[in-house]
Design a protein around this motif. Structure first.
Motif, short mmCIF file in Angstrom:
data_model
loop_
_atom_site.label_atom_id
_atom_site.label_comp_id
_atom_site.label_asym_id
_atom_site.label_seq_id
_atom_site.Cartn_x
_atom_site.Cartn_y
_atom_site.Cartn_z
N UNK B 117 -3.07 6.31 -1.30
CA UNK B 117 -2.36 6.88 -0.16
C UNK B 117 -1.55 5.82 0.58
N UNK B 118 -2.04 4.58 0.57
CA UNK B 118 -1.37 3.52 1.35
C UNK B 118 -0.29 2.80 0.56
N UNK B 119 -0.29 2.96 -0.76
CA UNK B 119 0.65 2.19 -1.60
C UNK B 119 2.11 2.35 -1.17
N UNK B 120 2.58 3.59 -0.85
CA UNK B 120 3.99 3.74 -0.47
C UNK B 120 4.39 2.96 0.78
N UNK B 121 3.39 2.49 1.53
CA UNK B 121 3.66 1.78 2.77
C UNK B 121 4.07 0.32 2.54
N UNK B 122 3.79 -0.20 1.33
CA UNK B 122 3.97 -1.64 1.09
C UNK B 122 5.35 -2.16 1.46
N UNK B 123 6.40 -1.46 1.03
CA UNK B 123 7.77 -1.92 1.29
C UNK B 123 8.03 -2.05 2.79
N UNK B 124 7.58 -1.06 3.51
CA UNK B 124 7.76 -1.07 4.96
C UNK B 124 6.99 -2.23 5.60
N UNK B 125 5.76 -2.45 5.14
CA UNK B 125 4.96 -3.57 5.66
C UNK B 125 5.67 -4.88 5.41
N UNK B 126 6.21 -5.04 4.20
CA UNK B 126 6.89 -6.30 3.85
C UNK B 126 8.13 -6.51 4.71
#
Lengths: 64, 434
Positions: B117-126
């Motif tokens: 569920x959290x994987x799509x957030x990675x780009x935004x976090x970076x």
């Protein structure tokens, strides 16, 4: 080698999935899922690491 | 005392005194924190404190400092209840709820916090991490807490939960009053003091808030937060968004929608749990790296290797664990040699268990390849940190982004590190590049 997962003890820390991704996966609640428990040759080291690293001590393995 | 020259007896007395006076909210305690835990663990691994108070409200708690009993304690929710009656106004869901109801609430939220569920957030976090780092390290001197450790996880969490970004300052101030009115946190103390005076309490200019003033401000801020959450729920009720507030509105527990109180009590916990934890861990980790350039270089060398980064993050969480976990004893019981009575409070400082040499070889050393590493930094048992995978991703991405842009830094010799106790962390960490 056979491996067992105590689903009552598992709390979804994910150490087993990180250690042995071919043997353990997550369900949609984030808890560990194990297949038939038979560990194919070559994966024993990974699976033993998963046994060792589980903070809830929810995984056990026996050889044979 | 008959054997006055017996060194062991003297050490044991020191250990019992340390347990009796145990107050992790006192900033001075932090100066000798790990020596104290080592001493207690060796001579009285489960000991009674005569201290009261702190935001977790444990009165005269037992304190567990050894690893094995800590794991038994956290895994046994029947003997050790999370209903500790120390919350402002109402208990938080699911933190202060026991199984089986706890399990029902967790089933709603667990899917939101899985790795997938959290994987799509990675780009935004970076992107967000890089943006904050660039702005911060444009200066040669900067405060790592104000520039990065506070805004990064907090704003991300506000987005996920659905708290409007323009409310960030207000939310942080409420959190600081509620969590940090009496633990050495300057801003928390200042805001809490002002509010206490507003409510008619006479206060000393510094030092601790008196217990009645602390209770009053906690109730007042609790009420303001409930009001805020009630309004937010009303807004989302008329128009859903892609956030946790909206998903909670559509969630069911045991086949029925959540009541207004359940919704508010759940969001209250989100509010508290999402705002401080990763920020505190980041501050303590980077402070450690500022003091130990060798360890920092070791980390920078491995941090682009995902296979080594995972275990390294676990080790940093072990060494810099921040959480104290309180429980209430549900019935008279003998527990690892201690006689617990019903309603006694018990505290597990995870930072103590995480440095038990019986479980961790050379426990005070950072070993980035440590294996196994069954630390308690994310808790254990049914209340294990629900945000464990979010925290791991945030720590990885934050530490990579910061060290890529700023591999060399030291503590600013002209400024003070501001530290707070309890659920410990840093209120400021002034650094200098180079």
């Amino acid at each position: 080698m056979r491996v067992r997962l105590d689903t009552e003890r598992c709390q979804g820390h994910g150490q087993c999935v990180m250690s042995a991704p071919e043997t353990f996966s997550f369900d949609d609640q984030g808890f560990a899922v194990l297949g038939d428990g038979e560990v194919p040759a070559g994966l024993e080291t990974q699976v033993l690491a998963a046994v060792d690293r589980c903070p809830e001590r929810a995984i056990s393995a026996d050889k044979g | 005392m008959a054997i006055s020259d017996d060194e062991v007896t003297t050490e044991r007395e020191r250990a019992l005194a340390a347990a009796r006076d145990y107050n992790p909210y006192d900033v001075e305690f932090l100066e000798h924190e790990f020596e104290t835990y080592d001493l207690m663990r060796e001579h009285c691994p489960i000991a009674r404190s005569s201290q009261a108070g702190g935001p977790m409200g444990a009165i005269e708690p037992w304190v567990i400092t050894s690893y094995g009993p800590s794991t038994e304690f956290l895994q046994d929710a029947a003997l050790f209840s999370s209903q500790t009656q120390s919350y402002p106004l109402r208990p938080w869901i699911p933190q202060a709820i026991d199984p089986p109801m706890h399990t029902s609430y967790r089933r709603i939220m667990n899917p939101w916090f899985t790795v997938d569920a959290l994987r799509p957030l990675d780009g935004h976090l970076e992107d967000f991490a890089a943006e904050l780092v660039d702005a911060m390290v444009a200066n040669d001197r900067f405060d790592f807490i104000a520039g990065f450790a506070d805004p990064f996880p907090t704003k991300i969490f506000c987005e996920l939960a659905g708290f409007p970004p323009e409310d960030y300052e207000r939310i942080m101030d409420w959190k600081n009053i509620l969590m940090h009115c009496n633990d050495g946190h300057g801003r928390g103390r200042e805001l809490a003091g002002a509010l206490a005076r507003e409510l008619g309490h006479d206060l000393p200019d510094d030092g601790l808030l008196p217990p009645d003033a602390e209770l009053a401000i906690r109730a007042e801020v609790g009420q303001r937060i409930y009001l805020y959450l009630g309004e937010l729920l009303a807004v989302r009720r008329s128009e859903r968004r892609d956030d946790m507030v909206s998903r909670l509105l559509d969630a069911e527990v045991d086949g029925r929608p959540l009541t207004q109180e359940e919704l508010e009590d759940t969001l209250f916990l989100f509010f508290m749990a999402g705002l401080d934890t990763v920020a505190s861990a980041l501050g303590l980790i980077v402070e450690g790296f500022a003091r130990d350039a060798q360890k920092r270089r070791e980390f920078i060398e491995l941090m682009e290797d995902e296979a080594r980064l995972g275990p390294a993050i676990e080790e940093l969480v072990r060494v810099h664990a921040i959480v104290l976990l309180p429980r209430r004893v549900t019935q008279d019981a003998e527990f690892n040699g201690a006689e617990f009575a019903e309603n006694d409070m018990v505290l597990c400082p995870t930072m103590a268990a995480n440095r038990d040499a019986d479980e961790f070889e050379s426990p005070h050393e950072i070993d980035f390849d440590r294996s196994p590493n069954r630390h308690l930094g994310f808790g254990l048992g049914p209340h294990r940190c629900i945000g464990i995978h979010l925290a791991r991703r945030e720590l990885k991405i934050a530490l990579q982004a910061f060290h890529r842009a700023c591999p060399d830094y030291t503590l600013d010799p002209d400024a003070e590190v501001e530290r707070f106790g309890g659920m410990k962390g840093l209120a400021s960490l002034p650094l200098v590049k180079g």
